[in-house]
Design an enzyme around this catalytic site. Structure first.
Site, PDB file in Angstrom:
ATOM      1  N   LYS A   1       0.839  -1.202   0.000  1.00 43.43           N
ATOM      2  CA  LYS A   1       0.000   0.000   0.000  1.00 43.43           C
ATOM      3  C   LYS A   1       0.876   1.254   0.000  1.00 43.43           C
ATOM      4  O   LYS A   1       0.629   2.208  -0.740  1.00 43.43           O
ATOM      5  CB  LYS A   1      -0.946  -0.007   1.217  1.00 43.43           C
ATOM      6  CG  LYS A   1      -2.061  -1.015   1.051  1.00 43.43           C
ATOM      7  CD  LYS A   1      -2.835  -1.318   2.324  1.00 43.43           C
ATOM      8  CE  LYS A   1      -3.780  -2.491   2.054  1.00 43.43           C
ATOM      9  NZ  LYS A   1      -4.490  -2.979   3.243  1.00 43.43           N
TER      10      LYS A   1
ATOM     11  N   ASP B   1     -11.379   2.564   3.799  1.00 49.37           N
ATOM     12  CA  ASP B   1     -11.727   1.144   3.632  1.00 49.37           C
ATOM     13  C   ASP B   1     -13.250   0.965   3.585  1.00 49.37           C
ATOM     14  O   ASP B   1     -13.737  -0.103   3.262  1.00 49.37           O
ATOM     15  CB  ASP B   1     -11.173   0.325   4.816  1.00 49.37           C
ATOM     16  CG  ASP B   1      -9.983  -0.540   4.426  1.00 49.37           C
ATOM     17  OD1 ASP B   1      -9.837  -0.815   3.219  1.00 49.37           O
ATOM     18  OD2 ASP B   1      -9.230  -0.948   5.330  1.00 49.37           O
TER      19      ASP B   1
ATOM     20  N   GLN C   1      -4.774  -1.737   9.384  1.00 48.62           N
ATOM     21  CA  GLN C   1      -4.639  -3.073   8.803  1.00 48.62           C
ATOM     22  C   GLN C   1      -5.214  -4.115   9.772  1.00 48.62           C
ATOM     23  O   GLN C   1      -4.816  -4.184  10.928  1.00 48.62           O
ATOM     24  CB  GLN C   1      -3.153  -3.356   8.517  1.00 48.62           C
ATOM     25  CG  GLN C   1      -2.890  -4.649   7.778  1.00 48.62           C
ATOM     26  CD  GLN C   1      -3.440  -4.635   6.358  1.00 48.62           C
ATOM     27  OE1 GLN C   1      -3.333  -3.652   5.637  1.00 48.62           O
ATOM     28  NE2 GLN C   1      -4.065  -5.740   5.955  1.00 48.62           N
TER      29      GLN C   1
END
Ligand code: NDP
Length: 279
Positions: free
Chosen positions: A48, A115, A92
């Site tokens: 990422k 997200d 994460q």
């Protein structure tokens, strides 16, 4: 049979993203938070960060030790929520045991929730009016679109009902006017249902589970799964060798859906920047 090349499509979109970012006065910024030393999570976070660097998006990685407390993690989220350089925040998952993922996700400013995991953003997806598109399902929609596949009116079967993939995937297909069936581990006669799909999307986490007898001739098959086979080789939830002989379009693993997820995260980071700057 056509193989949908997710790597090439992803590279093309990242080129578009880099061109857009180059035109912006200020750079959008992504903060990625990782807690503990899960090796797979570390690889995702590195990828990422690199994708941001490659497209000109500012990015910072916050690596916290496995013994970080809930309070410390929430304090970091508060700091990032207030940081003007940071347009998007991604924590994460999974978090180490003892930390509440729900509480951490709820703490992220919904305008920075790239997200699209928070209840507010999930609600918008459910209402058919998403602010941020959920990254993996959005990647699948983009693969379909850029392969010239129309969803409208098609019989779409999604296998898997997780909050990250299956459920939001079904919502995006519905929004695109697909007729959607969601299957899961308690579904009876799964093979009969999958065999009726014009578009079959599989996200279950079982290596090569979908075999040719479960797929209609000419079906479009999208494989979200990422597993290791008996030789420790990366493979999907679909038995590519046999199913590709029946499918009209199919995504490989690796090189199908995988590269698209991070690309959609980059798009969401730009969207977040624009939202926060009233653009
Ligand atoms: P989860 O484990 O959260 O969910 C799996 C889903 O599959 C559940 O809904 C489960 O049903 C269903 N399922 C499991 N076994 C069967 C079965 N035998 N028949 C029918 N349904 C079944 O997984 P995720 O959704 O997070 O991930 C799915 C896969 O996608 C994994 O391989 C993961 O690695 C991959 N993935 C890939 C991404 C990418 O970028 N390419 C991103 C995210 C995930 P039930 O609800 O009844 O338990």
């Amino acid at each position: 049979m056509n193989i949908i090349d997710g790597k090439a499509i992803s590279a093309a979109i990242r080129g578009e993203i880099a061109a857009e970012v180059a035109q912006m006065h200020q750079k959008p910024g992504l903060a990625v938070v990782i807690v503990g030393d899960d090796p797979a999570s570390k690889v995702y976070v590195r990828n990422k960060h690199k994708a941001c660097e490659d497209t000109g998006i500012y990015s910072e990685v916050h690596e916290l030790s496995a013994d970080t407390t809930q309070q410390e993690l929430l304090a970091l989220i508060d700091k990032l929520n207030a940081d003007e350089k940071i347009s998007g925040i991604l924590v994460q998952l999974p978090l180490p045991k003892g930390l509440s993922e729900d509480e951490v996700i709820a703490r992220i400013d919904p305008k920075k929730d790239v997200d699209a995991f928070s209840a507010i953003n999930v609600g918008h997806i459910m209402l058919g009016d998403p602010i941020f598109l959920p990254c993996t399902p959005a990647g699948v929609m983009e693969l379909l679109k850029r392969s010239g596949i129309e969803v409208k009116g098609k019989n779409c079967v999604v296998v898997g009902r997780s909050n990250i993939v299956g459920k939001p995937m079904a919502m995006l297909l519905l929004k695109a006017d697909g007729t959607v069936t969601i299957c899961h581990s308690k579904t009876r006669n799964l093979a009969e249902i999958t065999a009726k799909a014009d578009i079959l999307i599989v996200a279950i986490g079982r290596a090569k589970f979908i075999t040719a007898d479960m797929v209609a001739d000419g079906a479009i098959v999208i494989d979200v799964g990422m597993n290791r086979d008996e030789n420790n080789k990366l493979c999907g939830d679909v038995d590519f060798d046999s199913v590709s002989e029946k499918a009209s379009y199919i995504t490989p693993v690796p090189g199908g859906v995988g590269p698209m997820t991070i690309t959609m995260l980059l798009k969401n980071t730009i969207k977040a920047y624009k939202l926060q700057h009233g653009e």
